[in-house]
Design a protein around this motif. Structure first.
Motif, PDB file in Angstrom:
ATOM      1  N   PRO A  23       0.800  -1.234   0.000  1.00  0.00           N
ATOM      2  CA  PRO A  23       0.000   0.000   0.000  1.00  0.00           C
ATOM      3  C   PRO A  23       0.833   1.284   0.000  1.00  0.00           C
ATOM      4  O   PRO A  23       0.312   2.356  -0.256  1.00  0.00           O
ATOM      5  N   GLY A  24       2.133   1.161   0.234  1.00  0.00           N
ATOM      6  CA  GLY A  24       2.997   2.332   0.268  1.00  0.00           C
ATOM      7  C   GLY A  24       3.401   2.846  -1.104  1.00  0.00           C
ATOM      8  O   GLY A  24       4.026   3.897  -1.216  1.00  0.00           O
ATOM      9  N   VAL A  25       3.062   2.111  -2.166  1.00  0.00           N
ATOM     10  CA  VAL A  25       3.420   2.562  -3.516  1.00  0.00           C
ATOM     11  C   VAL A  25       2.536   3.752  -3.878  1.00  0.00           C
ATOM     12  O   VAL A  25       1.322   3.628  -3.950  1.00  0.00           O
ATOM     13  N   GLY A  26       3.166   4.903  -4.085  1.00  0.00           N
ATOM     14  CA  GLY A  26       2.411   6.130  -4.322  1.00  0.00           C
ATOM     15  C   GLY A  26       2.018   6.332  -5.766  1.00  0.00           C
ATOM     16  O   GLY A  26       2.795   6.057  -6.679  1.00  0.00           O
ATOM     17  N   TYR A  27       0.810   6.814  -5.956  1.00  0.00           N
ATOM     18  CA  TYR A  27       0.302   7.062  -7.308  1.00  0.00           C
ATOM     19  C   TYR A  27       0.992   8.249  -7.972  1.00  0.00           C
ATOM     20  O   TYR A  27       1.089   8.310  -9.181  1.00  0.00           O
ATOM     21  N   ALA A  28       1.479   9.181  -7.183  1.00  0.00           N
ATOM     22  CA  ALA A  28       2.062  10.396  -7.754  1.00  0.00           C
ATOM     23  C   ALA A  28       3.558  10.263  -8.039  1.00  0.00           C
ATOM     24  O   ALA A  28       4.155  11.159  -8.625  1.00  0.00           O
TER      25      ALA A  28
END
Length: 87
Positions: A23-28
Motif C-alpha cells: 500500500p505504500g506505492v504512491g500514485y504520484a
C-alpha cells in the motif's frame, strides 16, 4: 490522445495491483510511473500483473530478488525471471 489515455489507464491498473501487496506505492511517484511505462513497452498489462504477483509470491524465499515497487520490478526483472526458471 486516446493512446495516452489508455497508457494512463494501464499505468493506473498496474499501480493498483502493486497496492494490493504494498500500500505504500504512491500514485504520484514519477519514478514508479516511468518504470511501469517502460515495462508496458515490452509486456502486456496482464503480463506485468503476473510479474507483480510472482514477485510477492517469492518474497522472503532464499535467493529470491526483493521487489516491492514498480521501479524495483523494472530494475530486477531479469533476476525475477532467472529465479522463476530455476524453480
Amino acid at each position: 490522445l486516446d493512446a495516452e489515455k489508455q497508457t494512463n489507464a494501464d499505468v493506473l491498473s498496474v499501480l493498483k495491483k502493486f497496492n494490493e501487496y504494498n500500500p505504500g506505492v504512491g500514485y504520484a511517484n514519477k519514478t514508479h510511473r516511468n518504470a511501469i511505462k517502460s515495462l508496458l513497452k515490452s509486456y502486456s498489462v496482464s503480463d506485468v500483473h503476473d510479474m507483480i504477483k510472482a514477485s510477492f509470491d517469492i518474497a522472503g524465499k532464499e535467493f529470491a530478488p526483493s521487489i516491492t515497487t514498480p521501479y524495483e520490478l523494472n530494475l530486477k526483472l531479469v533476476k525475477l525471471i532467472n529465479y522463476l526458471q530455476k524453480k
